[in-house]
Design a protein around this motif. Structure first.
Motif, PDB file in Angstrom:
ATOM      1  N   TYR A 485      30.069  36.377  48.721  1.00 32.16           N
ATOM      2  CA  TYR A 485      29.433  35.534  47.443  1.00 32.16           C
ATOM      3  C   TYR A 485      30.649  35.656  46.346  1.00 32.16           C
ATOM      4  N   ALA A 486      31.140  36.500  46.082  1.00 32.55           N
ATOM      5  CA  ALA A 486      32.216  36.718  45.121  1.00 32.55           C
ATOM      6  C   ALA A 486      33.440  35.766  45.299  1.00 32.55           C
ATOM      7  N   GLU A 487      33.969  35.985  46.495  1.00 36.37           N
ATOM      8  CA  GLU A 487      34.851  35.222  46.937  1.00 36.37           C
ATOM      9  C   GLU A 487      34.570  33.585  46.986  1.00 36.37           C
ATOM     10  N   ARG A 488      33.131  33.186  47.280  1.00 36.41           N
ATOM     11  CA  ARG A 488      32.774  31.737  47.426  1.00 36.41           C
ATOM     12  C   ARG A 488      32.918  31.247  45.949  1.00 36.41           C
ATOM     13  N   THR A 580      32.073  47.101  36.364  1.00 36.77           N
ATOM     14  CA  THR A 580      31.989  46.294  37.167  1.00 36.77           C
ATOM     15  C   THR A 580      31.146  45.095  36.519  1.00 36.77           C
ATOM     16  N   TRP A 581      30.209  45.832  35.862  1.00 36.52           N
ATOM     17  CA  TRP A 581      29.138  44.934  34.893  1.00 36.52           C
ATOM     18  C   TRP A 581      29.649  44.302  33.783  1.00 36.52           C
ATOM     19  N   LEU A 582      30.889  44.861  33.404  1.00 39.04           N
ATOM     20  CA  LEU A 582      31.716  44.074  32.465  1.00 39.04           C
ATOM     21  C   LEU A 582      32.034  42.707  32.753  1.00 39.04           C
ATOM     22  N   GLY A 609      36.864  36.094  35.029  1.00 37.95           N
ATOM     23  CA  GLY A 609      35.913  37.238  35.247  1.00 37.95           C
ATOM     24  C   GLY A 609      36.098  37.713  36.852  1.00 37.95           C
ATOM     25  N   LEU A 610      36.203  36.735  37.727  1.00 41.96           N
ATOM     26  CA  LEU A 610      36.233  37.174  39.221  1.00 41.96           C
ATOM     27  C   LEU A 610      37.592  37.834  39.153  1.00 41.96           C
ATOM     28  N   LEU A 611      38.774  37.562  38.513  1.00 45.00           N
ATOM     29  CA  LEU A 611      40.107  38.250  38.990  1.00 45.00           C
ATOM     30  C   LEU A 611      39.516  39.562  38.269  1.00 45.00           C
ATOM     31  N   ALA A 612      39.096  39.726  36.990  1.00 45.95           N
ATOM     32  CA  ALA A 612      38.721  41.118  36.709  1.00 45.95           C
ATOM     33  C   ALA A 612      37.945  41.739  37.569  1.00 45.95           C
ATOM     34  N   LEU A 613      37.036  41.250  38.296  1.00 46.34           N
ATOM     35  CA  LEU A 613      35.856  41.902  39.054  1.00 46.34           C
ATOM     36  C   LEU A 613      36.899  42.336  40.237  1.00 46.34           C
ATOM     37  N   TRP A 614      37.852  41.587  40.826  1.00 43.34           N
ATOM     38  CA  TRP A 614      38.174  41.925  42.131  1.00 43.34           C
ATOM     39  C   TRP A 614      39.246  43.201  41.686  1.00 43.34           C
ATOM     40  N   ASP A 619      40.453  49.151  42.622  1.00 44.22           N
ATOM     41  CA  ASP A 619      40.595  50.386  41.687  1.00 44.22           C
ATOM     42  C   ASP A 619      39.534  51.178  41.890  1.00 44.22           C
ATOM     43  N   GLY A 620      38.514  50.797  42.078  1.00 49.24           N
ATOM     44  CA  GLY A 620      37.231  51.623  41.831  1.00 49.24           C
ATOM     45  C   GLY A 620      36.535  52.143  43.252  1.00 49.24           C
ATOM     46  N   LEU A 621      36.920  51.501  44.215  1.00 46.52           N
ATOM     47  CA  LEU A 621      36.233  51.734  45.574  1.00 46.52           C
ATOM     48  C   LEU A 621      37.160  52.710  46.436  1.00 46.52           C
ATOM     49  N   VAL A 622      36.719  53.549  47.113  1.00 43.95           N
ATOM     50  CA  VAL A 622      37.534  54.513  47.941  1.00 43.95           C
ATOM     51  C   VAL A 622      37.700  53.576  49.218  1.00 43.95           C
ATOM     52  N   ARG A 623      38.763  53.763  50.049  1.00 45.39           N
ATOM     53  CA  ARG A 623      38.732  53.010  51.397  1.00 45.39           C
ATOM     54  C   ARG A 623      38.160  53.429  52.228  1.00 45.39           C
ATOM     55  N   ASP A 624      36.734  53.553  52.192  1.00 43.99           N
ATOM     56  CA  ASP A 624      35.685  53.875  53.446  1.00 43.99           C
ATOM     57  C   ASP A 624      35.144  52.849  54.165  1.00 43.99           C
TER      58      ASP A 624
END
Length: 795
Positions: A485-488, A580-582, A609-614, A619-624
């Motif tokens: 959805y974010a990419e869409r 993320t909520w920012l 905003g979407l560029l900031a989100l990505w 930077d915030g999610l571990v690569r799991d």
């Protein structure tokens, strides 16, 4: 805040100075800061029956309490929590307090929260009550207990959220004040949860069971999951097999040893409790009752949220704890006792009348009822006396509150919290303050100042999650769709922005190329978004483009994609950084400001905003596994969006300058126009075909916007997940490898490119199959829950 003579108590001097110095304008500014900070952190609450979460309401002015006074009060809160634990153990075990006549049997067995299925045939767990919430108020005679919350008490997380916000909104005052910290309480929770595991479990797996993102306090449940470092699960994520509780994960089943419950007990198990529940886990009562999993708080704890217990608690405290009850409750009469009933009926207009369970009726003040309403209530009490209580109303002390454009004094209460630990009970140094204004409940941060907190034993706060926490298929599904959805939303915003710029050229200074290109571009927008034709007249097109930005209810629009991005983010809030909520708040603000600033500014803001989100997500999610599924969703969506746009715009694009304008718009919408100009500066001037455009957007493995680049990354993401790669992955890769961009750019006699249309249609089908196969492989769970009520559907 003020003493009897009207002077400001020393404790409140800082707040009083704050009220005096800036005036109302300064207070309004602090309120606006508070509201902005709450929005930035996504602090929300969903009132019962509301379609969407609402912003949490928080007064910037804190409630200040004396440290010495609080220390004594905290001992009373801890005592009440211990009494609740001992009393529940007895009520679901030997029931000695009933046998000795210390409690009427009807008050317990007649309460809808007493769960007979919770009676134990084996030894009880270490705790029935792990977390207790005690509603406190200060009246003319001192502090009193207004209510007990031991079912699944909420509010501690909101207290932490409020502290975070107020400490920034009133940064200067907060730094100067010796305020006790809240964090030790949550550290105590992290220590206490593993200690509550069944005997013999050395490294327990712990989860927080909640109803889902539609719950009233979904924000707090996700915050607690993050603060405590435990997985947030729903009933559909869990299953009972072989006498144990298990969590479904991408790798199979993982055992669960401790469940911190934020789901009301009646919904927890459709086999033994409410048969129509779709939220619980069939068999949970049995495995918890026999002790292979600890459920906190115990499933039968709602029975203690019973105001009819108040007259009996002093003698119960002496019987079970050997000491007097430290914090009294308002004088209360239970109508199941003939003398109590006679007293309540005689003074119906003076008392607060409350049922013994919240789902029976709302408490009412008899003085607020008409004569006819009091007569009706008296009849209900007479018919079923054991369901009703009457208590003396409490005139609560007030605190200064910023309400509207004024500072007013409103009655205030505090929800205090106690959590079980190895050394007894840890009481939160603060709590959730609450006042009620014209718009409803308003929270307050509670500052305990003046006397330092009692020393706490040194202890190491354990990690209570395995190194690689299990990822449920439901969470995996939500992360995948969050990425999609974010990419869409980004692809839709870029496309609308590019086409809106061309439309502005038509309105301001039309030329032949733009006029010729515009029908193709508008048709491409309609095809890619799936929203249908935009209209033919200037007004219709303008309205259609605006609707594609703003209409949240219409699938395919930017607002729809943004809304579902936020909804899926809320469903996996515990997986995401608070920053993320920012970015998500920026998206909402941008779309909300369309009427004031226009669509073009909103589109720019959404893209930013979407560029900031990505950036935050990267930077915030571990690569799991969760990260790779989110990335997979994003890659599949980007590939599909590019294929759909190229097919819609270039298969039947006009010839000449208009065709070049269409191709350039496609490159702009896919953020590839600068790369194309740098690589092929001669194309525009020479009027060459679209082969270089197709190459850049379809087969270029170095262009992050190209389909080939996405498939290469997708193959790596899927290889890092359990199971075999989907068969459609190979088919899509093979189709792409066989594309001949020069042949595909050739027009037929009618001016279209049928070979391009066929190739892209096949590629679109392969990508759709790939998305379906990823879902079938990683998100498939057991059949959806269904009610166990044998009478359901019989009429």
């Amino acid at each position: 805040m003020r003493a009897a003579d009207g002077s400001v108590r020393p404790l409140w001097a800082g707040v009083a100075a704050l009220l005096d110095r800036p005036g109302l304008a300064g207070l309004r500014s602090r309120r606006e800061d508070t509201e902005r900070l709450l929005a930035d952190e996504g602090v929300a609450y969903r009132p019962p029956g509301a379609d969407e979460p609402q912003a949490w309401r928080l007064d910037p002015l804190p409630l200040v309490l004396d440290g010495a006074e609080w220390t004594g009060l905290a001992r009373g809160v801890a005592q009440r929590a211990e009494l609740a634990d001992r009393l529940l153990a007895d009520l679901y075990g030997p029931r000695t307090v009933l046998d000795r006549g210390l409690l009427p049997v009807e008050l317990i067995d007649g309460h809808p929260g007493y769960l007979h299925a919770w009676r134990r045939s084996v030894g009880r767990p270490r705790r029935e009550v792990f977390l207790a919430g005690i509603e406190l108020g200060r009246g003319p005679d001192g502090w009193t207990v207004l209510d007990d919350r031991v079912q699944a008490p909420s509010g501690a997380g909101y207290a932490m959220a409020g502290r975070r916000v107020v400490s920034r909104a009133l940064a200067g005052l907060h730094r100067r004040s010796p305020i006790r910290r809240l964090r030790p309480f949550f550290d105590a929770m992290r220590t206490g949860l593993p200690a509550a595991a069944p005997p013999g479990v050395d490294e327990p797996r712990i989860v927080l069971l909640h109803p889902g993102p539609e719950a009233e306090t979904a924000y707090e449940q996700a915050l607690l999951s993050s603060l405590l470092g435990i997985g947030l699960v729903r009933g559909s994520d869990l299953t009972v097999r072989g006498g144990r509780l298990w969590q479904q994960s991408l790798g199979g089943l993982d055992p669960v040893d401790v469940v911190l419950r934020r789901l009301d007990a009646q919904w927890c198990d459709p086999l033994d409790l409410r048969p129509d529940s779709l939220l619980g886990v069939p068999g949970l009562v049995e495995v918890a009752r026999v002790g292979t999993v600890s459920v906190l708080n115990g499933l039968g704890s709602e029975v203690l949220e019973n105001p009819g217990l108040a007259p009996y608690l002093p003698q119960l405290c002496r019987a079970l704890l050997g000491e007097d009850l430290q914090i009294p409750a308002p004088q209360t009469w239970w109508c199941g006792d003939p003398a109590g009933r006679a007293h309540v009926l005689a003074r119906l207009g003076e008392l607060v009348i409350a049922p013994i369970a919240r789902d029976i009726a709302e408490p009412v003040h008899g003085a607020a009822l008409t004569a006819a309403e009091r007569e009706e209530l008296a009849a209900r009490i007479t018919a079923e006396p054991h369901l009703w209580t009457g208590r003396v109303p409490v005139e609560l002390s007030t605190a200064p509150t910023l309400a509207g454009d004024a500072t007013v004094d409103l009655p205030v209460s505090v929800r205090a919290f106690a959590v079980a630990s190895d050394t007894g009970w840890e009481v939160l140094d603060g709590g959730l303050g609450m006042v009620t204004d014209a718009d409803g409940v308003l929270a307050k941060d509670v500052w305990i100042v003046g006397e330092p907190a009692p020393p706490r034993p040194d202890q190491t706060v354990p990690s209570i999650l395995p190194a690689t926490p299990p990822l449920s298929p439901r969470t995996a599904d939500d992360l995948f769709w969050f990425g999609r959805y974010a990419e869409r939303a980004e692809a839709t915003a870029r496309l609308l922005r590019a086409v809106d710029d061309r439309w502005a050229d038509v309105i301001v200074s039309p030329d032949g190329a733009v006029l010729t290109a515009m029908p193709t571009l508008l048709a491409a927008v309609a095809a890619v978004t799936g929203t249908g034709p935009l209209g033919r007249s200037t007004d219709e097109v303008a309205a259609g483009l605006r609707a594609l930005v703003c209409d949240r209810e219409r699938p395919g629009t930017l607002a729809f994609a943004v809304h579902h991005t936020i909804r899926t983010a809320q469903a996996v809030r515990e997986q995401l950084s608070t920053d993320t909520w920012l970015a998500l708040g920026r998206l909402e603000s941008a779309l909300a400001g369309v009427g004031e600033h226009g669509e073009r500014d909103a589109l720019d803001e959404v893209v930013a905003g979407l560029l900031a989100l990505w950036g935050i997500v990267a930077d915030g999610l571990v690569r799991d596994a969760g990260w790779h599924l989110l990335a997979a969703g994003r890659r599949i969506e980007r590939a599909q969006q590019v294929v759909a746009l190229v097919r819609a715009a270039l298969v039947a694009s006009p010839r000449g300058a208009a065709g070049r304008l269409v191709a350039e718009t496609v490159l702009i919408a896919t953020e590839s126009v600068i790369t194309h100009r740098r690589r092929h500066p001669q194309d525009a001037a020479a009027g060459r075909g679209i082969a270089t455009v197709l190459e850049l957007l379809l087969t270029d493995t170095e262009n992050p916007r190209a389909v080939a680049f996405q498939l290469a990354g997708l193959a790596d993401d899927l290889a890092r997940l359990p199971g075999r790669p989907p068969a459609a992955m190979g088919r899509a890769t093979q189709l792409l490898a066989t594309l001949d961009v020069h042949a595909l750019s050739t027009r037929s006699a009618d001016g279209t490119r049928p070979a391009l249309d066929t190739a892209l249609a096949e590629l679109a089908t392969a990508l759709a199959e790939l998305a379906d196969q990823v879902a079938a492989t990683h998100f498939a769970v057991a059949l959806p829950p269904h009610p166990f009520d044998p009478l359901a559907g019989t009429g």
